[in-house]
Design an enzyme around this catalytic site. Structure first.
Site, mmCIF file in Angstrom:
data_model
loop_
_atom_site.group_PDB
_atom_site.id
_atom_site.type_symbol
_atom_site.label_atom_id
_atom_site.label_comp_id
_atom_site.label_asym_id
_atom_site.label_seq_id
_atom_site.Cartn_x
_atom_site.Cartn_y
_atom_site.Cartn_z
ATOM 1 C CG HIS A 132 3.287 5.394 2.158
ATOM 2 N ND1 HIS A 132 3.943 6.555 1.543
ATOM 3 C CD2 HIS A 132 3.781 5.313 3.605
ATOM 4 C CE1 HIS A 132 4.569 6.930 2.532
ATOM 5 N NE2 HIS A 132 4.675 6.218 3.659
ATOM 6 C CD GLN A 135 7.908 2.904 3.919
ATOM 7 O OE1 GLN A 135 7.688 3.840 4.461
ATOM 8 N NE2 GLN A 135 9.042 2.448 4.330
ATOM 9 C CG ASP A 221 1.607 0.165 8.317
ATOM 10 O OD1 ASP A 221 2.133 0.640 9.399
ATOM 11 O OD2 ASP A 221 0.998 0.746 7.640
ATOM 12 C CB CYS A 261 6.290 1.773 6.485
ATOM 13 S SG CYS A 261 4.837 1.872 7.504
ATOM 14 N NE ARG A 289 9.821 6.824 2.522
ATOM 15 C CZ ARG A 289 8.868 7.466 3.220
ATOM 16 N NH1 ARG A 289 8.718 6.989 4.174
ATOM 17 N NH2 ARG A 289 8.154 8.569 2.652
#
Ligand code: CP
Ligand code: NVA
Length: 307
Positions: A132, A135, A221, A261, A289
Site C-alpha cells: 500500500h 499510504q 492495522d 492507516c 493522503r
C-alpha cells in the site's frame, strides 16, 4: 512513446524522488489551504479501478484530481466488465487509451503488474494484498511534518505482517530508519513477499512490548485485511495480545506518534484511549493522503515541477 513511469511499490522511487514529492506536497498543501487555484492537470483524466472497498483512497484521489483541474472516473469490479472476466491486459489497453493515469486497488500484486505492462499511461497502486505505497507516502510525510527527519528513527509495527507492514519495511530501506516488528506466531514477515532483501532495517520481536520500547512511531492495522475475511475468527483469537494499548504507548518514547492507516477497530488492534489519545495523528495522516497523492499525480502525469 517513452515507457510510462509507474508507482506499483514503494521501492519504485528513490530517496531523491521522495524528497521532491514531499517538497511538492508542502507547496501544494499550502496553496490549497490558502484557497489558491492550482490546475496543472486541466483536461487530464484519472481512471480509478476498485476491486476492494475504499473510503480514503477513492476520496483522496477523486478530490485530488479535481483540485488539480482534472477529472476522475470511478470503475468497480461490480459494475464493469472487469468483474465478468475481461482479461486485465485487454482492460489495460482500452482504459489507458482513454485516460492519462490509472489507479488500481486489487488483490494480487501480479494483477497490477500485468495491467501496468499493458498500459500506455502511468499506473498507481491503490492497495494490493502485498503493498500500500500511497499510504506510507502519506505516513512518512506526516511523521516529517510533526517530528522532522525519519532517518535513524524507530518505527514499531504491531500486528499482522500485511500490505501496510510490507510497505513500511520497503520504506525503511529508502529512508534509513528501523522497523521493529512484532506479529503473533505464524504471521511473521515473509521477506520475499515484502520485497525486502536487506534485513539491516528491521528486527522481529516475539513480545510486542519489546518492539515498542523507545520507539519514535508506533503503528498497527486491522487484524484481518480485505480478501482474508475467511480467517477472521482464527485471527481474532491469534491477535488478542497484539492490541496497541496505553501500556505500550508508555513504553515508547514520550514523543512517540501513533499512526493507523484506517479504518480502525477500537478494542481489537488498538485501544480507544490510544487512537483517540494525545499521541495519535491519525486524522492528519488521513488528510495527508490527499496532499501527497496530488504531488504524486503531478509528478507522474507532467513530471518534475519547481516549487
Ligand atoms: N487507508 C486506506 O487506504 O483507507 P481506504 O480503505 O478507506 O481507502
Ligand atoms: N491492510 C488493510 C488496509 C486497508 C486500508 C487491508 O488491506 O484491508
Amino acid at each position: 512513446m517513452s515507457p510510462s513511469r509507474h508507482y506499483l511499490q514503494f521501492l519504485d522511487f528513490d530517496l531523491q524522488e521522495y524528497l521532491h514529492l514531499f517538497e511538492r506536497t508542502r507547496w501544494i498543501k499550502d496553496r490549497f489551504k490558502r484557497y489558491e487555484r492550482y490546475w496543472p492537470l486541466q483536461d487530464r483524466t484519472l481512471v480509478m479501478i476498485f476491486e476492494k472497498n475504499s473510503t480514503r483512497t477513492r476520496l483522496s484521489f477523486e478530490a485530488g484530481m479535481q483540485q488539480l483541474g482534472g477529472a476522475a472516473i470511478f470503475l468497480s469490479t461490480r459494475d464493469s466488465q472487469l468483474g465478468r472476466g475481461e482479461p486485465v491486459e485487454d482492460a489495460a489497453q482500452v482504459i489507458s487509451r482513454m485516460s492519462d493515469i490509472v489507479m488500481i486497488r486489487t488483490f494480487e500484486q501480479e494483477i497490477l503488474e500485468r495491467f501496468a505492462r499493458n498500459s500506455r499511461v502511468p499506473v498507481i497502486n491503490g492497495l494490493t494484498n502485498e503493498y500500500h505505497p500511497c499510504q506510507i507516502l502519506a505516513d512518512i510525510f506526516t511523521y516529517i511534518e510533526h517530528r522532522g527527519s525519519i532517518e535513524g528513527k524507530t518505527v514499531a509495527w504491531i500486528g499482522d505482517s500485511n500490505n501496510v507492514c510490507n510497505t513500511w519495511l520497503q520504506a525503511a530501506t529508502v529512508f534509513g530508519f528501523n522497523v521493529h516488528v512484532s506479529t503473533p506466531p505464524g504471521y511473521e514477515v515473509e521477506a520475499e513477499r515484502a520485497g525486502v532483501y536487506d534485513d539491516r532495517f528491521y528486527e522481529s520481536f516475539a513480545d510486542p512490548m519489546d518492539a515498542v520500547r523507545g520507539a519514535d512511531l508506533v503503528t498497527t492495522d486491522v487484524w484481518t485485511s480485505m480478501g482474508f475475511e475467511a480467517e477472521n475468527d482464527e485471527r481474532l483469537r491469534d491477535f488478542q495480545d497484539w492490541q496497541v494499548d496505553a501500556d505500550m504507548m508508555r513504553a515508547a518514547s514520550p514523543e512517540a506518534l501513533f499512526m493507523h492507516c484506517l479504518p480502525a477497530h477500537r478494542g481489537e488492534e488498538v485501544a480507544a484511549e490510544v487512537i483517540d489519545g494525545p499521541h495519535s495523528v491519525v486524522w492528519e495522516e488521513a488528510e495527508n493522503r490527499l496532499h501527497t497523492q496530488k504531488a504524486l499525480l503531478e509528478f507522474l502525469v507532467i513530471g518534475k515541477q519547481n516549487s
